[in-house]
Write a protein that holds these residues in place. Structure first.
Motif, short mmCIF file in Angstrom:
data_model
loop_
_atom_site.label_atom_id
_atom_site.label_comp_id
_atom_site.label_asym_id
_atom_site.label_seq_id
_atom_site.Cartn_x
_atom_site.Cartn_y
_atom_site.Cartn_z
N SER A 1 1.18 -1.29 -0.07
CA SER A 1 0.06 -0.27 0.18
C SER A 1 0.81 1.47 0.07
O SER A 1 0.52 2.15 -0.38
CB SER A 1 -0.93 -0.01 1.60
N PHE B 1 0.44 4.14 -2.67
CA PHE B 1 1.06 5.48 -2.65
C PHE B 1 1.62 6.14 -3.07
O PHE B 1 0.99 7.54 -3.79
CB PHE B 1 0.79 5.69 -0.98
N GLY C 1 1.29 7.19 -6.56
CA GLY C 1 0.41 7.91 -7.60
C GLY C 1 0.57 9.04 -7.08
O GLY C 1 0.85 10.22 -8.19
N GLU D 1 -4.53 12.96 -13.06
CA GLU D 1 -5.32 12.09 -13.18
C GLU D 1 -5.19 10.82 -12.52
O GLU D 1 -5.93 9.75 -11.71
CB GLU D 1 -6.85 12.37 -13.88
N ALA E 1 -4.32 10.07 -8.72
CA ALA E 1 -4.53 11.05 -8.03
C ALA E 1 -5.56 9.52 -7.80
O ALA E 1 -5.49 8.97 -6.70
CB ALA E 1 -5.92 11.73 -8.54
N LYS E 2 -6.17 8.77 -9.42
CA LYS E 2 -7.28 6.93 -9.21
C LYS E 2 -6.21 6.95 -8.11
O LYS E 2 -6.70 5.44 -7.90
CB LYS E 2 -7.19 7.04 -10.34
N VAL F 1 -4.10 6.88 -5.72
CA VAL F 1 -3.73 6.95 -4.35
C VAL F 1 -4.91 6.90 -3.68
O VAL F 1 -5.60 6.34 -2.71
CB VAL F 1 -3.48 8.59 -4.21
N LYS F 2 -6.62 6.67 -4.55
CA LYS F 2 -7.91 7.12 -3.92
C LYS F 2 -7.86 5.14 -3.96
O LYS F 2 -8.05 4.63 -2.70
CB LYS F 2 -8.60 7.45 -5.07
N THR F 3 -7.07 4.60 -4.78
CA THR F 3 -7.68 3.06 -4.60
C THR F 3 -6.51 2.41 -3.50
O THR F 3 -6.74 1.63 -3.01
CB THR F 3 -7.24 2.59 -6.24
N ASP G 1 -5.88 3.82 -0.90
CA ASP G 1 -6.67 4.47 -0.02
C ASP G 1 -7.98 3.33 0.14
O ASP G 1 -8.05 3.11 1.35
CB ASP G 1 -7.00 5.98 0.47
N GLU G 2 -8.61 3.29 -0.39
CA GLU G 2 -10.02 1.91 -0.37
C GLU G 2 -8.80 0.93 -0.28
O GLU G 2 -9.94 0.66 0.88
CB GLU G 2 -10.73 1.89 -1.81
#
Length: 99
Positions: A4, A8, A11, A78, A81-82, A84-86, A88-89
């Motif tokens: 993870s 991060f 990303g 973009e 950012a996706k 990093v978001k993934t 995080d999820e």
């Protein structure tokens, strides 16, 4: 956890790279929009129909290339950012299942 953290970092690195590309493209577009700066030159000879472009015009980046680079930078940021978001999820899911 290392996977993870790596996602991060990847990303964030991609976002930063995209931002640098956008910044450079924006600077190129701005310099192109300003047009050639007046240069004190003598008039071209009467027999010369199409004078060669000045060195300032030759060094300016192509507007189309700059616009493409701008869009590439936007897409790159973009995508980062996706990522990093993934990440995080995924981390949130891992924490929820291990608690």
């Amino acid at each position: 956890m290392e996977i993870s953290g790596s996602a991060f970092n990847s990303g964030i690195s991609t976002i930063q790279s995209g931002q640098r590309r956008v910044d450079q493209a924006a600077a190129d577009i701005a310099s192109n929009a300003l047009g050639p700066q007046p240069q004190p030159t003598s008039a071209p000879p009467a027999n010369q129909v199409n004078p060669s472009p000045s060195s300032a015009e030759q060094s300016r980046p192509d507007l189309a290339e700059s616009l493409v680079a701008l869009r590439q930078g936007q897409n790159e940021a973009e995508a980062g950012a996706k990522v990093v978001k993934t990440a995080d999820e995924v981390l949130g899911t891992l924490i929820d299942t291990t608690a």
